[in-house]
Design a protein around this motif. Sequence first.
Motif, PDB file in Angstrom:
ATOM      1  N   LEU A  70       0.830  -1.212   0.000  1.00 22.25           N
ATOM      2  CA  LEU A  70       0.000   0.000   0.000  1.00 22.25           C
ATOM      3  C   LEU A  70       0.864   1.262   0.000  1.00 22.25           C
ATOM      4  CD1 LEU A  70      -2.686  -1.116   2.619  1.00 22.25           C
ATOM      5  CD2 LEU A  70      -3.044  -0.826   0.158  1.00 22.25           C
ATOM      6  N   ARG A  71       1.955   1.237   0.761  1.00 20.68           N
ATOM      7  CA  ARG A  71       2.844   2.409   0.800  1.00 20.68           C
ATOM      8  C   ARG A  71       3.550   2.593  -0.541  1.00 20.68           C
ATOM      9  NH1 ARG A  71       2.672   4.525   5.742  1.00 20.68           N
ATOM     10  NH2 ARG A  71       2.302   3.111   7.491  1.00 20.68           N
ATOM     11  N   ASP A  72       3.893   1.492  -1.192  1.00 21.74           N
ATOM     12  CA  ASP A  72       4.512   1.585  -2.523  1.00 21.74           C
ATOM     13  C   ASP A  72       3.551   2.253  -3.502  1.00 21.74           C
ATOM     14  OD1 ASP A  72       6.850   0.413  -1.688  1.00 21.74           O
ATOM     15  OD2 ASP A  72       6.334  -1.601  -2.402  1.00 21.74           O
ATOM     16  N   ILE A  73       2.288   1.849  -3.441  1.00 19.94           N
ATOM     17  CA  ILE A  73       1.272   2.457  -4.321  1.00 19.94           C
ATOM     18  C   ILE A  73       1.136   3.940  -4.011  1.00 19.94           C
ATOM     19  CG2 ILE A  73      -1.190   2.499  -4.895  1.00 19.94           C
ATOM     20  CD1 ILE A  73      -1.206  -0.554  -4.354  1.00 19.94           C
ATOM     21  N   GLU A  74       1.037   4.278  -2.728  1.00 16.66           N
ATOM     22  CA  GLU A  74       0.889   5.676  -2.322  1.00 16.66           C
ATOM     23  C   GLU A  74       2.082   6.513  -2.805  1.00 16.66           C
ATOM     24  OE1 GLU A  74      -0.275   8.002   1.752  1.00 16.66           O
ATOM     25  OE2 GLU A  74       1.452   6.642   1.843  1.00 16.66           O
ATOM     26  N   GLU A  75       3.278   5.973  -2.631  1.00 19.56           N
ATOM     27  CA  GLU A  75       4.496   6.706  -3.008  1.00 19.56           C
ATOM     28  C   GLU A  75       4.571   6.929  -4.510  1.00 19.56           C
ATOM     29  OE1 GLU A  75       9.177   5.629  -3.099  1.00 19.56           O
ATOM     30  OE2 GLU A  75       8.194   5.328  -1.158  1.00 19.56           O
ATOM     31  N   ARG A  76       4.287   5.869  -5.278  1.00 22.77           N
ATOM     32  CA  ARG A  76       4.346   5.992  -6.738  1.00 22.77           C
ATOM     33  C   ARG A  76       3.241   6.920  -7.252  1.00 22.77           C
ATOM     34  NH1 ARG A  76       8.109   6.370  -9.230  1.00 22.77           N
ATOM     35  NH2 ARG A  76       7.207   5.687 -11.196  1.00 22.77           N
ATOM     36  N   HIS A  77       2.073   6.846  -6.640  1.00 19.83           N
ATOM     37  CA  HIS A  77       0.963   7.705  -7.058  1.00 19.83           C
ATOM     38  C   HIS A  77       1.323   9.171  -6.843  1.00 19.83           C
ATOM     39  CE1 HIS A  77      -3.082   9.673  -6.477  1.00 19.83           C
ATOM     40  NE2 HIS A  77      -3.216   9.119  -7.667  1.00 19.83           N
ATOM     41  N   GLN A  78       1.920   9.460  -5.682  1.00 20.90           N
ATOM     42  CA  GLN A  78       2.307  10.835  -5.386  1.00 20.90           C
ATOM     43  C   GLN A  78       3.385  11.318  -6.352  1.00 20.90           C
ATOM     44  OE1 GLN A  78       0.811  12.923  -3.026  1.00 20.90           O
ATOM     45  NE2 GLN A  78       1.966  14.386  -4.270  1.00 20.90           N
ATOM     46  N   TYR A  79       4.357  10.445  -6.644  1.00 23.23           N
ATOM     47  CA  TYR A  79       5.425  10.813  -7.581  1.00 23.23           C
ATOM     48  C   TYR A  79       4.849  11.125  -8.956  1.00 23.23           C
ATOM     49  CZ  TYR A  79       9.428  10.345 -10.741  1.00 23.23           C
ATOM     50  OH  TYR A  79      10.372  10.571 -11.724  1.00 23.23           O
ATOM     51  N   LEU A  80       3.969  10.268  -9.421  1.00 23.54           N
ATOM     52  CA  LEU A  80       3.420  10.437 -10.762  1.00 23.54           C
ATOM     53  C   LEU A  80       2.470  11.626 -10.842  1.00 23.54           C
ATOM     54  CD1 LEU A  80       2.886   6.660 -11.657  1.00 23.54           C
ATOM     55  CD2 LEU A  80       4.626   8.201 -12.574  1.00 23.54           C
ATOM     56  N   ARG A  81       1.786  11.935  -9.745  1.00 15.43           N
ATOM     57  CA  ARG A  81       0.957  13.154  -9.739  1.00 15.43           C
ATOM     58  C   ARG A  81       1.849  14.397  -9.810  1.00 15.43           C
ATOM     59  NH1 ARG A  81      -4.057  12.711 -11.279  1.00 15.43           N
ATOM     60  NH2 ARG A  81      -3.971  14.952 -10.861  1.00 15.43           N
ATOM     61  N   ASN A  82       2.935  14.374  -9.046  1.00 18.25           N
ATOM     62  CA  ASN A  82       3.878  15.494  -9.096  1.00 18.25           C
ATOM     63  C   ASN A  82       4.516  15.608 -10.478  1.00 18.25           C
ATOM     64  OD1 ASN A  82       3.371  16.009  -6.416  1.00 18.25           O
ATOM     65  ND2 ASN A  82       5.173  14.944  -5.658  1.00 18.25           N
ATOM     66  N   LEU A  83       4.789  14.442 -11.071  1.00 16.44           N
ATOM     67  CA  LEU A  83       5.368  14.427 -12.413  1.00 16.44           C
ATOM     68  C   LEU A  83       4.406  15.064 -13.409  1.00 16.44           C
ATOM     69  CD1 LEU A  83       7.564  13.487 -14.419  1.00 16.44           C
ATOM     70  CD2 LEU A  83       6.376  11.274 -14.546  1.00 16.44           C
ATOM     71  N   GLN A  84       3.117  14.757 -13.282  1.00 15.75           N
ATOM     72  CA  GLN A  84       2.132  15.335 -14.198  1.00 15.75           C
ATOM     73  C   GLN A  84       2.045  16.851 -14.021  1.00 15.75           C
ATOM     74  OE1 GLN A  84       0.526  13.699 -16.692  1.00 15.75           O
ATOM     75  NE2 GLN A  84      -0.105  15.767 -17.313  1.00 15.75           N
ATOM     76  N   GLU A  85       2.148  17.300 -12.771  1.00 16.69           N
ATOM     77  CA  GLU A  85       2.136  18.749 -12.533  1.00 16.69           C
ATOM     78  C   GLU A  85       3.324  19.418 -13.220  1.00 16.69           C
ATOM     79  OE1 GLU A  85       1.945  19.603  -8.386  1.00 16.69           O
ATOM     80  OE2 GLU A  85       0.040  18.522  -8.096  1.00 16.69           O
ATOM     81  N   ARG A  86       4.465  18.754 -13.179  1.00 17.78           N
ATOM     82  CA  ARG A  86       5.645  19.310 -13.853  1.00 17.78           C
ATOM     83  C   ARG A  86       5.465  19.284 -15.369  1.00 17.78           C
ATOM     84  NH1 ARG A  86       9.161  23.138 -14.234  1.00 17.78           N
ATOM     85  NH2 ARG A  86      11.201  22.518 -15.046  1.00 17.78           N
ATOM     86  N   LYS A  87       4.874  18.223 -15.879  1.00 15.88           N
ATOM     87  CA  LYS A  87       4.596  18.157 -17.316  1.00 15.88           C
ATOM     88  C   LYS A  87       3.711  19.319 -17.743  1.00 15.88           C
ATOM     89  CE  LYS A  87       4.758  13.075 -17.783  1.00 15.88           C
ATOM     90  NZ  LYS A  87       3.947  11.885 -18.084  1.00 15.88           N
ATOM     91  N   ASP A  88       2.668  19.570 -16.966  1.00 10.48           N
ATOM     92  CA  ASP A  88       1.746  20.670 -17.293  1.00 10.48           C
ATOM     93  C   ASP A  88       2.470  22.008 -17.290  1.00 10.48           C
ATOM     94  OD1 ASP A  88      -0.296  18.838 -17.495  1.00 10.48           O
ATOM     95  OD2 ASP A  88      -1.104  19.216 -15.481  1.00 10.48           O
ATOM     96  N   GLU A  89       3.357  22.178 -16.334  1.00  9.57           N
ATOM     97  CA  GLU A  89       4.120  23.427 -16.240  1.00  9.57           C
ATOM     98  C   GLU A  89       5.040  23.597 -17.442  1.00  9.57           C
ATOM     99  OE1 GLU A  89       5.726  26.956 -14.291  1.00  9.57           O
ATOM    100  OE2 GLU A  89       3.834  25.845 -14.292  1.00  9.57           O
ATOM    101  N   VAL A  90       5.719  22.517 -17.828  1.00  4.21           N
ATOM    102  CA  VAL A  90       6.636  22.563 -18.977  1.00  4.21           C
ATOM    103  C   VAL A  90       5.866  22.839 -20.264  1.00  4.21           C
ATOM    104  CG1 VAL A  90       8.127  21.103 -20.425  1.00  4.21           C
ATOM    105  CG2 VAL A  90       8.453  21.156 -17.940  1.00  4.21           C
ATOM    106  N   LEU A  91       4.737  22.190 -20.435  1.00  2.00           N
ATOM    107  CA  LEU A  91       3.912  22.417 -21.625  1.00  2.00           C
ATOM    108  C   LEU A  91       3.469  23.878 -21.701  1.00  2.00           C
ATOM    109  CD1 LEU A  91       1.706  19.188 -21.495  1.00  2.00           C
ATOM    110  CD2 LEU A  91       3.360  19.743 -23.285  1.00  2.00           C
ATOM    111  N   ARG A  92       3.112  24.430 -20.544  1.00  2.00           N
ATOM    112  CA  ARG A  92       2.680  25.832 -20.519  1.00  2.00           C
ATOM    113  C   ARG A  92       3.817  26.768 -20.947  1.00  2.00           C
ATOM    114  NH1 ARG A  92       3.497  29.951 -17.465  1.00  2.00           N
ATOM    115  NH2 ARG A  92       4.596  28.776 -15.850  1.00  2.00           N
ATOM    116  N   ILE A  93       5.010  26.535 -20.403  1.00  2.00           N
ATOM    117  CA  ILE A  93       6.137  27.426 -20.698  1.00  2.00           C
ATOM    118  C   ILE A  93       6.526  27.348 -22.178  1.00  2.00           C
ATOM    119  CG2 ILE A  93       8.586  27.866 -20.231  1.00  2.00           C
ATOM    120  CD1 ILE A  93       8.046  26.842 -17.364  1.00  2.00           C
TER     121      ILE A  93
END
Length: 741
Positions: A70-93
Amino acid sequence: MSEQKVITEEQAKVTEQQVREQIIKQIASELQISLKQIRTTIDLLSEGNTIPFIARYRKEMTGELDENELRDIEERHQYLRNLQERKDEVLRIISEQDKLTEELATAIQSAAKLQVVEDLYRPYRQKRKTRASVAKEKGLEPLSNWIMEQHASPAPLVEAERYVDADKGVEDANQALQGAMDIIAESLSDDANLRTWIRRYTLDQGMLVTEAKAPTEESVYEMYYSYRELAKKMPPHRILAINRGERENILKVQLEVQPESIHRYMEKQVVKGSSAVRDLLINVIEDAYKRLIAPSIEREVRAELTEKGDQQAISIFAGNLRNLLLQAPIKEKRVLGVDPAYRTGCKLAAVDGTGKLLEVEVTYPTPPHNKKREAADIFRRMIKQYDIELIVIGNGTASRESEQFVAELIQEITDQELSYLIVSEAGASVYSASKLAQEEFPDLDVAQRSAASIARRVQDPLAELVKIDPKAIGVGQYQHDVSQKHLESSLKAVVESAVNHVGVDVNTASPSLLSYVAGVNTTIAKNIVKYREENGKFTSRKQLQKVPRLGAKSLQQCVGFLRINGGENPLDYTSIHPESYAATTKLLKSLKITPEQLGTPEAVEALSNVDVEQASETLDIGVPTLRDILDSLQRPGRDPRDELPLPIFRTDVLKIEDLSPGMELQGTVRNVIDFGAFVDIGIKNDGLVHISQLSNSFVKHPMDVVSIGDNVTVWVLNIDHKKGRVGLTMRKSSADEAAQA
């Protein structure tokens, strides 16, 4: 890329639902867990459920995923959500620069790692002034484009003449050519595909080379004064040791890689056969790699190696901490805690079987005072007055001198059972100076509080150690060198897991212990204790509803982990969640068992004969939950730590001079690290069992064989009297060879 259609940020975006499904699929693929389990776990977490609660009380929904999964899922989910936020930021710039193409947007959206996103973004990132940016300001970008087109003619200098412009600062053709080459070099260094290949090649083929800045000076890093090893094969602890040596300005560290293969690869990607600019491009490639690519790739690879070291160090610390917290409690023994010291004397604290402080004293049996007779009188009085059964000595300064004194004293006391134990006092001084310790023992000084903590930590290691910042409990390696944020979150999860695994008596638990229960924060923990003090002991789990700030969601999460001994409902002393009380009561009625009979031989036998599958259908409850209910009913109030072996009690001291190769000893594992385990065999320093001596078969990691708190049989392998070191083995054959040598 310039010929491709430019799109907007909105066109490049994907929907929230698409992002969610992409993340779920990626986690499922990485962790080899079904899509349904991943989806359910993410939903449960998003609803505010805690991991201990999900692992224990939502087994049917998750397919019995354990806490680690469960912690592995939580950790990976958080990483990938943060990754998507960075993707959105890069696309915007990039979109704001009007340079976002469909191909680039697709590449960014499909990136599975942050490094890939940053590589793709690199050409569009705002840079400080560079040689390439200066050349572009001089109007030399068209010349760089002409070079990359690789025409058969004219000669580069002839073409460069067209760009000579004194007003722009381009004095001659050579200067124009150099500026164009700088633009190309920076473009190559920003190429995501090139960087990906070079980074992987460097990690695979790079040699980490270390040398001493002052070769004649002695230090703990001497083995690295002239050292080289393939980077990808370096064990994590060695990476962190080298990093520390570099940080302390003792070592000079480089990542060496042969550049020829990299040059050849870059040439294949850039140079198109024979042209007028072939030699010039080869020179640009060499310059781009040496000046721009190699230094940044070395930093990235070193960072990747460090991350590998960090993860392993944190994993070891977490594993050791869990085993330390879950050591078997020595219940109901009257204990005399000893915090040893030289100049300031040994502080004593007597506690009863419940941990209640009875008396504190100070004695001076060690140098420079050597008041052994006076100290012996105080020890004897306290031992007799409080009927002490166990003396617990902290393993800090003067511990072995204190141990010698205690061992001699025990031999003289023949009218009662008495033994001693050496315990780790890691973190005791941190606790003693804390606000919590001041509140708990307002009339004691710091050292006296430490003695009380040492006494209590054998009676209930978990309850006492949760009062200390986990980072201050020294059961790891290089814990001060790793990412403190990641270390802290990992250790907090370990403590939370251990506390909820054992369960907490809500009528005796401290605020520190309660704050680690699922769904309980510091404020709620204090409110529970305050309510208990103002209204008396809790007699029912239902009373928890009256605790301020303990809302319905928090109560749902914590109530199953809070125990009430001797309350109105015997089920409140089990790990059964109140949401299952109705089904449990129905089960007991069908077996003609009253709640008051729980734990009796008759009830245990009846419960052990239940057909789980059939009862599951009758009670309309899941099989995993029913199994847990049956286990709890058979052993109400069970403490899982009671099944673990107690530490080794000693009555006499052992000196290093008493040892000989091949000697068999009983010891307690004090720490487990990458290359072995340290074992307390009763001498001044713990002996080391190297990983190669842990078993007759191959050992991938010492944690696969031993854990902190284990009682083990060891044999003396070698003795270094000068350094006070003892090598141990758990292999009898090695011991026999050592004895014969």
